[in-house]
Design a protein around this motif. Structure first.
Motif, PDB file in Angstrom:
ATOM      1  N   LYS A   1      46.255  40.442  88.759  1.00  9.88           N
ATOM      2  CA  LYS A   1      47.219  41.523  89.010  1.00  9.88           C
ATOM      3  C   LYS A   1      48.489  41.004  89.674  1.00  9.88           C
ATOM      4  O   LYS A   1      49.569  41.530  89.460  1.00  9.88           O
ATOM      5  CB  LYS A   1      46.537  42.580  89.896  1.00  9.88           C
TER       6      LYS A   1
ATOM      7  N   ASN B   1      55.502  49.073  79.581  1.00  8.57           N
ATOM      8  CA  ASN B   1      54.082  48.845  79.297  1.00  8.57           C
ATOM      9  C   ASN B   1      53.413  47.941  80.324  1.00  8.57           C
ATOM     10  O   ASN B   1      52.210  48.074  80.570  1.00  8.57           O
ATOM     11  CB  ASN B   1      53.917  48.234  77.904  1.00  8.57           C
ATOM     12  N   LEU B   2      54.170  47.015  80.906  1.00 16.70           N
ATOM     13  CA  LEU B   2      53.576  46.056  81.843  1.00 16.70           C
ATOM     14  C   LEU B   2      53.540  46.566  83.283  1.00 16.70           C
ATOM     15  O   LEU B   2      52.724  46.113  84.079  1.00 16.70           O
ATOM     16  CB  LEU B   2      54.358  44.736  81.819  1.00 16.70           C
TER      17      LEU B   2
ATOM     18  N   ALA C   1      52.481  49.044  85.027  1.00 17.04           N
ATOM     19  CA  ALA C   1      51.248  49.543  85.648  1.00 17.04           C
ATOM     20  C   ALA C   1      50.178  48.455  85.768  1.00 17.04           C
ATOM     21  O   ALA C   1      49.171  48.654  86.453  1.00 17.04           O
ATOM     22  CB  ALA C   1      50.694  50.715  84.837  1.00 17.04           C
ATOM     23  N   GLU C   2      50.426  47.304  85.127  1.00 20.73           N
ATOM     24  CA  GLU C   2      49.385  46.270  85.033  1.00 20.73           C
ATOM     25  C   GLU C   2      49.684  45.018  85.856  1.00 20.73           C
ATOM     26  O   GLU C   2      48.800  44.185  86.048  1.00 20.73           O
ATOM     27  CB  GLU C   2      49.200  45.854  83.563  1.00 20.73           C
ATOM     28  N   VAL C   3      50.929  44.849  86.287  1.00 25.65           N
ATOM     29  CA  VAL C   3      51.293  43.641  87.019  1.00 25.65           C
ATOM     30  C   VAL C   3      51.931  44.027  88.353  1.00 25.65           C
ATOM     31  O   VAL C   3      52.272  45.191  88.583  1.00 25.65           O
ATOM     32  CB  VAL C   3      52.264  42.737  86.208  1.00 25.65           C
TER      33      VAL C   3
ATOM     34  N   GLN D   1      53.352  47.042  72.726  1.00 26.93           N
ATOM     35  CA  GLN D   1      51.931  47.191  73.047  1.00 26.93           C
ATOM     36  C   GLN D   1      51.190  45.898  72.736  1.00 26.93           C
ATOM     37  O   GLN D   1      50.370  45.429  73.531  1.00 26.93           O
ATOM     38  CB  GLN D   1      51.337  48.341  72.242  1.00 26.93           C
TER      39      GLN D   1
ATOM     40  N   ALA E   1      52.032  43.310  75.416  1.00 25.54           N
ATOM     41  CA  ALA E   1      51.299  43.547  76.664  1.00 25.54           C
ATOM     42  C   ALA E   1      49.847  43.111  76.527  1.00 25.54           C
ATOM     43  O   ALA E   1      49.279  42.505  77.444  1.00 25.54           O
ATOM     44  CB  ALA E   1      51.388  45.023  77.053  1.00 25.54           C
ATOM     45  N   ASP E   2      49.248  43.409  75.374  1.00 24.60           N
ATOM     46  CA  ASP E   2      47.865  42.975  75.137  1.00 24.60           C
ATOM     47  C   ASP E   2      47.743  41.460  75.257  1.00 24.60           C
ATOM     48  O   ASP E   2      46.801  40.942  75.882  1.00 24.60           O
ATOM     49  CB  ASP E   2      47.400  43.409  73.737  1.00 24.60           C
TER      50      ASP E   2
ATOM     51  N   LEU F   1      48.404  40.191  78.937  1.00 31.50           N
ATOM     52  CA  LEU F   1      47.352  40.609  79.875  1.00 31.50           C
ATOM     53  C   LEU F   1      45.953  40.173  79.447  1.00 31.50           C
ATOM     54  O   LEU F   1      44.981  40.448  80.144  1.00 31.50           O
ATOM     55  CB  LEU F   1      47.386  42.139  80.031  1.00 31.50           C
TER      56      LEU F   1
ATOM     57  N   ARG G   1      44.200  41.186  76.807  1.00 32.60           N
ATOM     58  CA  ARG G   1      43.387  42.275  76.277  1.00 32.60           C
ATOM     59  C   ARG G   1      43.171  42.103  74.772  1.00 32.60           C
ATOM     60  O   ARG G   1      43.850  41.306  74.121  1.00 32.60           O
ATOM     61  CB  ARG G   1      44.079  43.627  76.510  1.00 32.60           C
TER      62      ARG G   1
END
Length: 366
Positions: free
Chosen positions: A3, A22-23, A25-27, A342, A345-346, A349, A351
Motif C-alpha cells: 500500500k 483508479n489508483l 484508493a489503492e496506493v 483499469q 491499475a490491474d 497493483l 491484480r
C-alpha cells in the motif's frame, strides 16, 4: 503490491487523470503532473464518440478495450456526476455510417462480435434524421453508440481528484528528465525540482516518444493533428451521430454540433488553418444542409498520439524498474480510456487483469 506506494503520473489528459482516479484508493499517494493545464490537449480537442470511428477496421486488441469501455462508460459517468456534480454527459444517440465502401466487412464484424450493427434503408434514415443531407444511398446503424462531452469529463475527473486527500496535482510543471538510480527510475526532474516516486507512469500522449527518448528509447508515437469545428443549434436539430466520407457530426444535449476531423502529419504544430476550416464547413453542410445558416462558434486543433495500428502501450518498460507506460491511443483515447486505465491499475497493483494485457505490453514493441 504494498500500500505504501507513491506513484508519479506524468501527463494530465484523460488517460493520466483516470489512471490517477483508479489508483488513488489503492496506493499511498498519487502525484499528477502536466506541463500545461490538465486535459487541455487532445482530451479537450476530441469529439468524444464512445466507439472507434470504424471499429471493424481495427486490430482485435483495440476492439477488446473499446468493448469493455463502451459498457463501462455510463457507470463511470454516473459515479463522477454523483461525486462532483459535474456531468460528463454520456449521450446515447446511436451512429449512422453512410455509403461505406466496406459495409459487408462491417456487418460481418458485427455478427462475429455480437454488436448491434445493421443495414438500414435510406428512407428510414431520412425519417429518423430529417436534417440529413440527401444523395446518400446506403447506411448502417448502431443504436447504442454514445458520445461523451470530453471537456466536461476532464472537468469532472479533475474535481474528483482534487477531493482526494492523497492526490496532488501540479499543473504547468514540465518534466525535463528522469531521476535514475542504477536501472531504477526513482522520479522525475521538473522546472520546480525533483519529484520522486516508487513508480513513474508516462501518460503524455503525443509527447510520450519525446520523453522516452531521454532514456535512449524509441517509442513510435507521433503527433497527428486533427481540426474540428463547432456549431450552436437548437437542442433537437440532430438526433443521432452521422458519419460519411471520413467526417462526422456529433450532437451534444444542448444543441452544439461538432464536425470533425482532419488527419494531418504536421509535427507538433497545432495551429488551426483556413484550408481545414473551409473543408470542415463543406463537410458539415453536405452532412446537414441546415448548418449553412447555423452559428459557427468554434474551430480548433489538437494532436493525437499516433501509434502503430492504434494499439496503446500499457505496462512496464523493460530495463527500467519503476517505469510504466499508458499512452499511444491514437484516435481512440476517449473511448479506450476506462478499459486502458483499469487494465493499467490491474498490472501495477498485481491484480487479475480485466483482459489479456499481452498485446499492449511495451516489451518487444519499443
Amino acid at each position: 503490491m504494498a500500500k505504501q506506494q507513491r506513484v508519479v503520473i506524468v501527463g494530465g489528459g484523460v488517460i493520466g487523470l483516470l489512471t490517477a482516479f483508479n489508483l488513488a484508493a489503492e496506493v499511498e499517494h498519487v502525484v499528477l503532473l502536466d506541463r500545461s493545464g490538465v486535459g487541455q490537449e487532445s482530451s479537450w480537442a476530441g469529439g468524444g464518440i464512445v466507439s472507434p470511428l470504424y471499429p471493424w477496421r481495427y486490430n482485435p486488441a483495440v476492439t477488446a478495450l473499446a468493448h469493455w469501455s463502451q459498457d463501462f462508460y455510463p457507470q463511470l459517468a454516473d459515479r463522477l456526476f454523483t461525486t462532483t456534480g459535474v456531468d460528463p454527459e454520456v449521450h446515447t444517440t446511436g451512429l449512422y455510417w453512410l455509403d461505406l465502401e466496406d459495409e459487408e466487412l462491417a456487418l460481418a464484424w458485427a455478427q462475429r462480435e455480437g454488436r448491434p450493427l445493421s443495414a438500414v434503408e435510406i428512407p428510414a434514415v431520412e425519417q429518423a434524421v430529417p436534417v440529413l443531407g440527401r444523395g446518400y444511398s446506403r447506411a448502417i446503424y448502431m443504436a447504442d453508440v454514445a458520445n461523451v462531452r470530453n471537456p466536461r469529463l476532464v472537468k469532472s475527473l479533475k474535481a474528483a481528484l482534487h477531493a482526494m486527500a492523497n492526490v496532488t496535482i501540479h499543473e504547468h510543471c514540465e518534466v525535463q528528465g528522469f531521476i535514475r538510480e542504477g536501472s531504477t527510475i526513482a522520479g522525475v526532474n521538473t522546472a520546480q525540482g525533483e519529484i520522486r516516486g516508487d513508480q513513474v507512469v508516462l501518460s503524455t500522449g503525443a509527447w510520450s516518444g519525446e520523453l522516452l527518448g531521454l532514456l535512449g528509447l524509441e517509442l513510435p508515437v507521433e503527433p497527428v493533428k486533427g481540426q474540428m469545428i463547432l456549431y450552436k443549434c437548437a437542442p433537437d436539430l440532430l438526433s443521432s451521430m452521422v458519419l460519411a466520407k471520413g467526417r462526422y457530426a456529433i450532437p451534444r444535449r444542448d444543441g452544439h454540433i461538432l464536425i470533425g476531423s482532419t488527419l494531418e502529419y504536421e509535427g507538433f504544430d497545432k495551429t488551426p488553418t483556413d484550408v481545414a476550416l473551409e473543408s470542415l464547413k463543406a463537410s458539415a453542410v453536405e452532412l446537414i444542409p441546415a448548418l449553412a445558416d447555423a452559428e459557427l462558434v468554434g474551430h480548433w486543433a489538437g494532436l493525437r498520439p499516433g501509434s502503430p495500428e492504434g494499439i496503446p502501450y500499457i505496462g512496464r518498460v523493460s530495463g527500467f524498474d519503476g517505469l510504466w507506460l499508458n499512452c499511444g491511443h491514437y484516435r481512440n483515447g476517449l473511448v479506450l480510456a476506462p478499459a486502458s486505465c483499469q487494465l493499467f491499475a490491474d498490472l501495477l497493483l498485481g491484480r487479475e487483469p480485466i483482459i489479456d494485457p499481452a498485446p499492449y505490453a511495451p516489451t518487444g514493441r519499443i
